[in-house]
Design a protein around this motif. Structure first.
Motif, PDB file in Angstrom:
ATOM      1  N   ARG A 255       0.821  -1.206   0.000  1.00  0.00           N
ATOM      2  CA  ARG A 255       0.000   0.000   0.000  1.00  0.00           C
ATOM      3  C   ARG A 255       0.854   1.256   0.000  1.00  0.00           C
ATOM      4  O   ARG A 255       0.437   2.291  -0.505  1.00  0.00           O
ATOM      5  N   ALA A 256       2.056   1.165   0.563  1.00  0.00           N
ATOM      6  CA  ALA A 256       2.954   2.324   0.585  1.00  0.00           C
ATOM      7  C   ALA A 256       3.636   2.516  -0.765  1.00  0.00           C
ATOM      8  O   ALA A 256       4.282   3.535  -0.993  1.00  0.00           O
ATOM      9  N   GLY A 257       3.495   1.513  -1.641  1.00  0.00           N
ATOM     10  CA  GLY A 257       4.069   1.642  -2.977  1.00  0.00           C
ATOM     11  C   GLY A 257       5.559   1.365  -3.043  1.00  0.00           C
ATOM     12  O   GLY A 257       6.250   1.936  -3.877  1.00  0.00           O
ATOM     13  N   LEU A 258       6.081   0.504  -2.160  1.00  0.00           N
ATOM     14  CA  LEU A 258       7.500   0.181  -2.199  1.00  0.00           C
ATOM     15  C   LEU A 258       7.844  -0.536  -3.502  1.00  0.00           C
ATOM     16  O   LEU A 258       7.094  -1.380  -3.976  1.00  0.00           O
ATOM     17  N   THR A 259       8.990  -0.205  -4.043  1.00  0.00           N
ATOM     18  CA  THR A 259       9.467  -0.904  -5.232  1.00  0.00           C
ATOM     19  C   THR A 259      10.143  -2.201  -4.790  1.00  0.00           C
ATOM     20  O   THR A 259      10.455  -2.386  -3.608  1.00  0.00           O
ATOM     21  N   ASP A 260      10.417  -3.076  -5.753  1.00  0.00           N
ATOM     22  CA  ASP A 260      11.101  -4.327  -5.427  1.00  0.00           C
ATOM     23  C   ASP A 260      12.482  -4.049  -4.835  1.00  0.00           C
ATOM     24  O   ASP A 260      12.923  -4.745  -3.916  1.00  0.00           O
ATOM     25  N   GLU A 261      13.162  -3.032  -5.329  1.00  0.00           N
ATOM     26  CA  GLU A 261      14.491  -2.687  -4.822  1.00  0.00           C
ATOM     27  C   GLU A 261      14.410  -2.206  -3.368  1.00  0.00           C
ATOM     28  O   GLU A 261      15.244  -2.548  -2.539  1.00  0.00           O
ATOM     29  N   GLU A 262      13.409  -1.397  -3.066  1.00  0.00           N
ATOM     30  CA  GLU A 262      13.238  -0.912  -1.693  1.00  0.00           C
ATOM     31  C   GLU A 262      12.895  -2.068  -0.755  1.00  0.00           C
ATOM     32  O   GLU A 262      13.403  -2.149   0.369  1.00  0.00           O
ATOM     33  N   PHE A 263      12.067  -2.978  -1.216  1.00  0.00           N
ATOM     34  CA  PHE A 263      11.697  -4.131  -0.395  1.00  0.00           C
ATOM     35  C   PHE A 263      12.903  -5.034  -0.157  1.00  0.00           C
ATOM     36  O   PHE A 263      13.072  -5.591   0.926  1.00  0.00           O
ATOM     37  N   ALA A 264      13.774  -5.175  -1.156  1.00  0.00           N
ATOM     38  CA  ALA A 264      14.955  -6.030  -1.051  1.00  0.00           C
ATOM     39  C   ALA A 264      15.883  -5.573   0.070  1.00  0.00           C
ATOM     40  O   ALA A 264      16.568  -6.386   0.684  1.00  0.00           O
ATOM     41  N   VAL A 265      15.915  -4.277   0.362  1.00  0.00           N
ATOM     42  CA  VAL A 265      16.749  -3.754   1.451  1.00  0.00           C
ATOM     43  C   VAL A 265      16.355  -4.400   2.773  1.00  0.00           C
ATOM     44  O   VAL A 265      17.203  -4.761   3.587  1.00  0.00           O
ATOM     45  N   PHE A 266      15.074  -4.604   2.998  1.00  0.00           N
ATOM     46  CA  PHE A 266      14.614  -5.219   4.241  1.00  0.00           C
ATOM     47  C   PHE A 266      15.073  -6.664   4.329  1.00  0.00           C
ATOM     48  O   PHE A 266      15.437  -7.150   5.401  1.00  0.00           O
ATOM     49  N   GLU A 267      15.041  -7.384   3.225  1.00  0.00           N
ATOM     50  CA  GLU A 267      15.468  -8.772   3.213  1.00  0.00           C
ATOM     51  C   GLU A 267      16.967  -8.887   3.483  1.00  0.00           C
ATOM     52  O   GLU A 267      17.411  -9.791   4.169  1.00  0.00           O
ATOM     53  N   GLN A 268      17.773  -7.956   2.939  1.00  0.00           N
ATOM     54  CA  GLN A 268      19.219  -8.006   3.117  1.00  0.00           C
ATOM     55  C   GLN A 268      19.609  -7.675   4.554  1.00  0.00           C
ATOM     56  O   GLN A 268      20.532  -8.252   5.098  1.00  0.00           O
ATOM     57  N   ALA A 269      18.905  -6.751   5.167  1.00  0.00           N
ATOM     58  CA  ALA A 269      19.270  -6.282   6.500  1.00  0.00           C
ATOM     59  C   ALA A 269      18.791  -7.221   7.605  1.00  0.00           C
ATOM     60  O   ALA A 269      19.228  -7.099   8.738  1.00  0.00           O
ATOM     61  N   ARG A 270      17.956  -8.155   7.271  1.00  0.00           N
ATOM     62  CA  ARG A 270      17.355  -9.023   8.285  1.00  0.00           C
ATOM     63  C   ARG A 270      18.378 -10.011   8.835  1.00  0.00           C
ATOM     64  O   ARG A 270      19.067 -10.701   8.097  1.00  0.00           O
ATOM     65  N   ASP A 271      18.480 -10.067  10.146  1.00  0.00           N
ATOM     66  CA  ASP A 271      19.355 -11.024  10.814  1.00  0.00           C
ATOM     67  C   ASP A 271      18.610 -12.350  10.903  1.00  0.00           C
ATOM     68  O   ASP A 271      17.578 -12.454  11.565  1.00  0.00           O
ATOM     69  N   LYS A 272      19.109 -13.366  10.238  1.00  0.00           N
ATOM     70  CA  LYS A 272      18.398 -14.640  10.164  1.00  0.00           C
ATOM     71  C   LYS A 272      18.927 -15.679  11.142  1.00  0.00           C
ATOM     72  O   LYS A 272      18.542 -16.833  11.091  1.00  0.00           O
ATOM     73  N   THR A 273      19.811 -15.262  12.054  1.00  0.00           N
ATOM     74  CA  THR A 273      20.300 -16.214  13.046  1.00  0.00           C
ATOM     75  C   THR A 273      19.205 -16.455  14.080  1.00  0.00           C
ATOM     76  O   THR A 273      18.480 -15.530  14.464  1.00  0.00           O
ATOM     77  N   PRO A 274      19.065 -17.711  14.528  1.00  0.00           N
ATOM     78  CA  PRO A 274      18.017 -18.015  15.505  1.00  0.00           C
ATOM     79  C   PRO A 274      18.255 -17.252  16.818  1.00  0.00           C
ATOM     80  O   PRO A 274      19.391 -17.055  17.237  1.00  0.00           O
ATOM     81  N   ALA A 275      17.181 -16.830  17.421  1.00  0.00           N
ATOM     82  CA  ALA A 275      17.277 -16.137  18.704  1.00  0.00           C
ATOM     83  C   ALA A 275      17.706 -17.114  19.779  1.00  0.00           C
ATOM     84  O   ALA A 275      17.356 -18.288  19.765  1.00  0.00           O
ATOM     85  N   ARG A 276      18.487 -16.624  20.733  1.00  0.00           N
ATOM     86  CA  ARG A 276      18.897 -17.458  21.860  1.00  0.00           C
ATOM     87  C   ARG A 276      17.883 -17.278  22.982  1.00  0.00           C
ATOM     88  O   ARG A 276      17.401 -16.163  23.221  1.00  0.00           O
ATOM     89  N   PRO A 277      17.575 -18.354  23.692  1.00  0.00           N
ATOM     90  CA  PRO A 277      16.640 -18.221  24.811  1.00  0.00           C
ATOM     91  C   PRO A 277      17.220 -17.327  25.903  1.00  0.00           C
ATOM     92  O   PRO A 277      18.426 -17.260  26.079  1.00  0.00           O
ATOM     93  N   ALA A 278      16.349 -16.644  26.601  1.00  0.00           N
ATOM     94  CA  ALA A 278      16.786 -15.772  27.697  1.00  0.00           C
ATOM     95  C   ALA A 278      17.368 -16.611  28.825  1.00  0.00           C
ATOM     96  O   ALA A 278      16.895 -17.708  29.106  1.00  0.00           O
ATOM     97  N   SER A 279      18.379 -16.094  29.453  1.00  0.00           N
ATOM     98  CA  SER A 279      18.991 -16.774  30.594  1.00  0.00           C
ATOM     99  C   SER A 279      18.683 -15.979  31.852  1.00  0.00           C
ATOM    100  O   SER A 279      18.861 -14.769  31.898  1.00  0.00           O
ATOM    101  N   PHE A 280      18.220 -16.665  32.872  1.00  0.00           N
ATOM    102  CA  PHE A 280      17.858 -15.996  34.115  1.00  0.00           C
ATOM    103  C   PHE A 280      18.826 -16.345  35.239  1.00  0.00           C
ATOM    104  O   PHE A 280      18.515 -16.213  36.396  1.00  0.00           O
ATOM    105  N   GLU A 281      19.993 -16.806  34.873  1.00  0.00           N
ATOM    106  CA  GLU A 281      20.983 -17.172  35.889  1.00  0.00           C
ATOM    107  C   GLU A 281      21.982 -16.078  36.110  1.00  0.00           C
ATOM    108  O   GLU A 281      22.260 -15.261  35.336  1.00  0.00           O
TER     109      GLU A 281
END
Length: 82
Positions: free
Chosen positions: A56-82
Motif C-alpha cells: 500500500r505504501a508503494g515500495l518498489t522491489d528494490e526498496e523491499f529487497a533492502v529489508f530482506e538483506q538487512a534481516r538477521d536470520k540467526t536463531p534467537a537465543r533463549p533468555a537466561s535468568f541465571e
C-alpha cells in the motif's frame, strides 16, 4: 498433555464416531476440535500484514529487497535468568 475427567459417555461415543468419520483416532479428533475452537477467525500473520503495508505504501522491489538483506536470520537465543 491434557486429561479430561468426567466426560459423559455419550460425548465420548460421539467423539469416537466423529473421529471414525474423519478417519482419525479419537485423540487426533480432539486435537482438531481444540485447534479449530481456539484459532482466531481471519487471523493475519505479522509478515503478511507488513507486506500488505509495504504494497500500500508503494515500495518498489528494490526498496523491499533492502529489508530482506538487512534481516538477521540467526536463531534467537533463549533468555537466561541465571
Amino acid at each position: 498433555m491434557l486429561t479430561v475427567r468426567n466426560l459423559p459417555d455419550e460425548v465420548h461415543r460421539a467423539l469416537r464416531v466423529r473421529a471414525a468419520m474423519h478417519g482419525r483416532s479419537t485423540e487426533a479428533e480432539v486435537r482438531e476440535i481444540l485447534e479449530s475452537a481456539v484459532k482466531p477467525e481471519g487471523r493475519v500473520k505479522l509478515g503478511s500484514l507488513l507486506a500488505d503495508i509495504g504494497r500500500r505504501a508503494g515500495l518498489t522491489d528494490e526498496e523491499f529487497a533492502v529489508f530482506e538483506q538487512a534481516r538477521d536470520k540467526t536463531p534467537a537465543r533463549p533468555a537466561s535468568f541465571e
